[in-house]
Design an enzyme around this catalytic site. Structure first.
Site, PDB file in Angstrom:
ATOM      1  N   ARG A 159      20.967  99.038   4.032  1.00 38.03           N
ATOM      2  CA  ARG A 159      20.237 100.329   4.458  1.00 38.03           C
ATOM      3  C   ARG A 159      20.065 101.087   5.716  1.00 38.03           C
ATOM      4  NH1 ARG A 159      16.415  96.325   1.032  1.00 38.03           N
ATOM      5  NH2 ARG A 159      17.579  94.921   2.870  1.00 38.03           N
ATOM      6  N   ILE A 160      20.087 100.348   6.700  1.00 36.13           N
ATOM      7  CA  ILE A 160      19.974 100.895   8.015  1.00 36.13           C
ATOM      8  C   ILE A 160      21.362 101.509   8.377  1.00 36.13           C
ATOM      9  CG2 ILE A 160      19.648 100.368  10.434  1.00 36.13           C
ATOM     10  CD1 ILE A 160      17.867  97.822   9.504  1.00 36.13           C
ATOM     11  N   ARG A 181      32.596  94.743   3.361  1.00 35.91           N
ATOM     12  CA  ARG A 181      33.351  94.063   2.224  1.00 35.91           C
ATOM     13  C   ARG A 181      33.524  94.624   0.841  1.00 35.91           C
ATOM     14  NH1 ARG A 181      30.683  90.119   4.531  1.00 35.91           N
ATOM     15  NH2 ARG A 181      32.220  89.725   6.463  1.00 35.91           N
ATOM     16  N   THR A 239      22.246  97.276  17.195  1.00 38.00           N
ATOM     17  CA  THR A 239      20.854  96.968  16.923  1.00 38.00           C
ATOM     18  C   THR A 239      20.487  96.136  15.866  1.00 38.00           C
ATOM     19  OG1 THR A 239      20.996  98.953  15.360  1.00 38.00           O
ATOM     20  CG2 THR A 239      20.055  99.420  17.204  1.00 38.00           C
ATOM     21  N   ARG A 241      22.281  92.250  15.381  1.00 40.54           N
ATOM     22  CA  ARG A 241      22.096  90.630  15.737  1.00 40.54           C
ATOM     23  C   ARG A 241      23.009  90.820  17.170  1.00 40.54           C
ATOM     24  NH1 ARG A 241      17.547  91.003  14.215  1.00 40.54           N
ATOM     25  NH2 ARG A 241      16.774  89.481  12.622  1.00 40.54           N
ATOM     26  N   GLU A 270      19.453  85.914  23.521  1.00 35.21           N
ATOM     27  CA  GLU A 270      18.239  86.613  23.640  1.00 35.21           C
ATOM     28  C   GLU A 270      17.176  85.699  23.974  1.00 35.21           C
ATOM     29  OE1 GLU A 270      18.156  89.865  20.603  1.00 35.21           O
ATOM     30  OE2 GLU A 270      16.146  89.415  20.412  1.00 35.21           O
ATOM     31  N   HIS A 288      14.955  94.392  22.138  1.00 39.76           N
ATOM     32  CA  HIS A 288      14.844  94.053  20.775  1.00 39.76           C
ATOM     33  C   HIS A 288      13.584  94.985  20.256  1.00 39.76           C
ATOM     34  CE1 HIS A 288      16.141  91.162  17.360  1.00 39.76           C
ATOM     35  NE2 HIS A 288      15.671  92.313  16.922  1.00 39.76           N
ATOM     36  N   ILE A 289      13.766  96.393  20.103  1.00 40.03           N
ATOM     37  CA  ILE A 289      12.429  97.005  19.683  1.00 40.03           C
ATOM     38  C   ILE A 289      12.622  98.154  18.398  1.00 40.03           C
ATOM     39  CG2 ILE A 289      11.274  97.358  21.970  1.00 40.03           C
ATOM     40  CD1 ILE A 289      12.867 100.224  22.085  1.00 40.03           C
ATOM     41  N   GLY A 290      13.898  97.543  17.827  1.00 33.75           N
ATOM     42  CA  GLY A 290      14.268  98.320  16.625  1.00 33.75           C
ATOM     43  C   GLY A 290      13.025  98.661  15.654  1.00 33.75           C
TER      44      GLY A 290
HETATM   45  C1  GLV Z   1      14.729  92.671  13.600  1.00 34.42           C
HETATM   46  O1  GLV Z   1      15.600  92.546  14.274  1.00 34.42           O
HETATM   47  C2  GLV Z   1      14.406  92.264  12.326  1.00 34.42           C
HETATM   48  O2  GLV Z   1      15.448  91.448  11.742  1.00 34.42           O
HETATM   49  O3  GLV Z   1      13.577  92.642  11.584  1.00 34.42           O
END
Ligand code: GLV
Ligand code: GLV
Length: 322
Positions: A159-160, A181, A239, A241, A270, A288-290
């Site tokens: 989705r992202i 894949r 954004t 891992r 992290e 880590h503010i996604g």
């Molecule tokens: C953020 O990194 C999440 O997995 O929600």
């Protein structure tokens, strides 16, 4: 009386919903402004019926066992769940729930922002200006690379990744390549995107944005050899891992000018950074503010609360990983 433990302070939206849905429950929240270590977490949460955790809590098999046999649901305040030993939870009949969808836009914003920030050199431009180094407009001052019409390679077709691809396609007229894949005909139909092998994606893209989950297959997917395939003008954005990228190899590639820049929101170890990363000018480093918008974090809290309420009242939770 069910006992619910929450491993970090969360927006009130979550606790308000829990109080409504489970008025008898005892809800306890980590009072510290830091993550708990293993012993602290066990001491505080042992005996809980529901655990609301974060991606910073490594819930391995023995920790899950130590939390006790009455644990029925783990709701993680995240979409990614690589920190949770799913088989161990499954074997004990524990439901594991996450917070998908609601953070798609927020995380895509950060990925797109990092591409622009790196290409146009926002962070070092900001440092230059603050430090008094901006002594007047000049034709040669602080040039970067443009974003419009460039080629964007998306690794991971979830989705992202799709939201980032759509923004770059429709907002910036970019050509979209993706690596996944599976085939995703919707990417071809909606975005004119081409599915390619990872090597080809790295060779052709001006921006590479990572959106795959962390699994044994994707750990160090982007290593020294893969970085060598990228263009010296291209930018890598992560954004997803941290461990998807070999961060030491990334530092070496940036130092050697193998790639032009990197925009990172997540890190291999992290919150520690690979040695040398923070000293580089051509990186933009976010904490880590996604998903960190007021709206999204409140909704993630409600989703965790809904998952806990559903399981503890004998219903099927909506976003169940296992
Ligand atoms: C953020 O990194 C999440 O997995 O929600
Ligand atoms: C430095 O001041 C920065 O915002 O990057």
């Amino acid at each position: 009386m069910p006992f619910i433990y929450i491993t970090r302070a969360v927006p009130d939206a979550a606790t308000e919903l829990l109080a409504k849905g489970l008025p008898d429950a005892r809800v306890e929240i980590n009072p510290h402004d830091r993550n708990l270590n293993r012993a602290e977490l066990i001491e505080a949460a042992a005996g809980c019926d529901a655990l609301i955790c974060t991606l910073a809590d490594p819930l391995d098999a023995s920790l899950i066992e130590d939390l006790g046999p009455q644990l029925k649901v783990i709701a993680t305040y995240a979409v990614g769940y690589n920190n949770i030993h799913l088989e161990a939870a499954k074997a004990r009949g524990i439901a594991v729930c996450n917070t998908p969808d609601v953070l798609t836009d927020a995380t895509a914003e950060v990925a797109v922002g990092l591409m622009i920030a790196c290409a146009r050199r926002f962070a070092d431009g900001d440092r230059l200006t603050r430090s008094g180094g901006f002594t007047g407009w000049a034709p040669m001052l602080h040039r970067g690379h443009g974003v419009y019409g460039k080629t964007v390679g998306i690794v991971g077709a979830g989705r992202i990744g799709k939201r980032v691809a759509a923004t770059m396609k429709h907002g910036f007229g970019c050509e979209i390549l993706y690596f996944s894949r599976e085939d995703h005909v919707d990417w071809e139909n909606d975005l004119g995107a081409a599915k390619v092998e990872l090597g080809e994606l790295l060779q052709r893209s001006d921006f590479v944005s990572l959106h795959c989950p962390l699994t044994p297959d994707t750990r160090h997917l982007i290593d020294a050899d893969m970085l060598k395939l990228m263009k010296p003008t291209s930018v890598l954005v992560n954004t997803a891992r941290g461990p998807v990228v070999d961060e030491a190899a990334l530092v070496a590639a940036l130092k050697a000018g193998q790639i032009a820049g990197a925009g990172f929101d997540v890190y291999e170890h992290e919150p520690a950074l690979a040695p040398g990363l923070a000293e580089l000018d051509n990186v933009v480093l976010l904490p880590h503010i996604g998903s960190a918008t007021h709206e999204t974090r409140a909704e993630m809290g409600r989703m965790c609360a809904r998952a806990v309420i559903a399981v503890l009242t004998g219903q099927e939770p909506q976003h169940r990983v296992i």
